[in-house]
Design an enzyme around this catalytic site. Sequence first.
Site, mmCIF file in Angstrom:
data_model
loop_
_atom_site.group_PDB
_atom_site.id
_atom_site.type_symbol
_atom_site.label_atom_id
_atom_site.label_comp_id
_atom_site.label_asym_id
_atom_site.label_seq_id
_atom_site.Cartn_x
_atom_site.Cartn_y
_atom_site.Cartn_z
ATOM 1 N N TRP A 236 -7.778 3.361 -10.789
ATOM 2 C CA TRP A 236 -7.086 3.262 -9.179
ATOM 3 C C TRP A 236 -7.492 2.277 -8.438
ATOM 4 O O TRP A 236 -7.015 1.472 -7.906
ATOM 5 C CB TRP A 236 -6.916 4.802 -8.818
ATOM 6 C CG TRP A 236 -6.279 4.850 -7.516
ATOM 7 C CD1 TRP A 236 -6.664 4.663 -6.337
ATOM 8 C CD2 TRP A 236 -4.663 4.580 -7.343
ATOM 9 N NE1 TRP A 236 -5.690 4.878 -5.310
ATOM 10 C CE2 TRP A 236 -4.417 4.785 -6.090
ATOM 11 C CE3 TRP A 236 -3.536 4.525 -8.346
ATOM 12 C CZ2 TRP A 236 -3.254 4.429 -5.357
ATOM 13 C CZ3 TRP A 236 -2.431 4.573 -7.499
ATOM 14 C CH2 TRP A 236 -2.125 4.633 -6.342
ATOM 15 N N TRP A 237 -9.048 2.312 -8.201
ATOM 16 C CA TRP A 237 -9.861 1.412 -7.723
ATOM 17 C C TRP A 237 -9.305 -0.074 -7.907
ATOM 18 O O TRP A 237 -9.031 -0.929 -7.065
ATOM 19 C CB TRP A 237 -11.283 1.845 -7.549
ATOM 20 C CG TRP A 237 -11.599 2.957 -6.957
ATOM 21 C CD1 TRP A 237 -10.954 3.755 -5.962
ATOM 22 C CD2 TRP A 237 -12.994 3.502 -6.988
ATOM 23 N NE1 TRP A 237 -11.548 4.630 -5.594
ATOM 24 C CE2 TRP A 237 -13.015 4.554 -6.243
ATOM 25 C CE3 TRP A 237 -14.054 2.969 -7.782
ATOM 26 C CZ2 TRP A 237 -14.072 5.340 -6.075
ATOM 27 C CZ3 TRP A 237 -15.300 3.782 -7.470
ATOM 28 C CH2 TRP A 237 -15.324 4.972 -6.683
ATOM 29 N N HIS B 215 1.300 4.068 -3.074
ATOM 30 C CA HIS B 215 1.030 5.473 -2.757
ATOM 31 C C HIS B 215 2.422 6.264 -2.885
ATOM 32 O O HIS B 215 2.030 7.547 -3.250
ATOM 33 C CB HIS B 215 0.490 5.748 -1.568
ATOM 34 C CG HIS B 215 -1.210 5.394 -1.318
ATOM 35 N ND1 HIS B 215 -1.495 4.399 -1.567
ATOM 36 C CD2 HIS B 215 -2.012 6.413 -1.606
ATOM 37 C CE1 HIS B 215 -2.863 4.445 -1.478
ATOM 38 N NE2 HIS B 215 -3.212 5.427 -1.511
ATOM 39 N N TYR C 113 -4.035 16.264 2.165
ATOM 40 C CA TYR C 113 -4.433 14.797 2.157
ATOM 41 C C TYR C 113 -3.357 14.042 2.863
ATOM 42 O O TYR C 113 -2.600 13.628 2.292
ATOM 43 C CB TYR C 113 -4.928 14.382 0.852
ATOM 44 C CG TYR C 113 -5.594 13.033 0.592
ATOM 45 C CD1 TYR C 113 -5.999 12.281 1.587
ATOM 46 C CD2 TYR C 113 -6.078 12.568 -0.580
ATOM 47 C CE1 TYR C 113 -6.801 10.974 1.514
ATOM 48 C CE2 TYR C 113 -6.955 11.413 -0.920
ATOM 49 C CZ TYR C 113 -7.197 10.686 0.260
ATOM 50 O OH TYR C 113 -7.804 9.654 -0.114
ATOM 51 N N TYR D 200 0.708 -1.173 0.042
ATOM 52 C CA TYR D 200 0.188 -0.004 -0.175
ATOM 53 C C TYR D 200 1.095 1.287 0.017
ATOM 54 O O TYR D 200 0.662 2.268 -0.797
ATOM 55 C CB TYR D 200 -1.133 -0.072 1.275
ATOM 56 C CG TYR D 200 -1.970 0.874 1.324
ATOM 57 C CD1 TYR D 200 -3.051 1.151 0.835
ATOM 58 C CD2 TYR D 200 -1.801 2.304 2.026
ATOM 59 C CE1 TYR D 200 -4.062 2.246 0.504
ATOM 60 C CE2 TYR D 200 -2.449 3.324 1.818
ATOM 61 C CZ TYR D 200 -3.724 3.411 1.275
ATOM 62 O OH TYR D 200 -4.558 4.283 1.329
#
Length: 103
Positions: free
Chosen positions: A75-76, A22, A41, A18
Site C-alpha cells: 500500500w505504501w 481510499h 479511522y 488520494y
Amino acid sequence: MARFAFKMFLKPGCEAEYERRHREIWPEIVELLKETGVSNYSIFFDKDTNLLFAVQEQGEVSSQDLGAEPIIQKWWEYMADIMETNPDNSPVSIPLQEVFYMA
C-alpha cells in the site's frame, strides 16, 4: 480504546487521486486494521496546506505500527507517488499530542 492522531502530507494536486484510492481501499488493508484493533479511522484534508489529518481509535497498535506487514508495504508503494514519504515508502507521519477531548 486509545485515540491516536497524526498528520501526513499530500503532494499538491493529488487530493482527488488520494480520495479515489481510499474509496477503493483494498479489503486486506481494512481486515488487517480491524484485526489489530484499529477502528473509527478518519482522515481529513486541509487544501490550504496539503495536510492530511488522521485520527483513529486503537488497541495495542496504531495503523502506523503495521509497517512490517507485506500488504502495508505494498500500500505504501502504491501511495508513494502522491504523498511525502520516507525512504522505505512509508508516509511521512507526525504524531500529534491531544490537548482536549470531550466525550
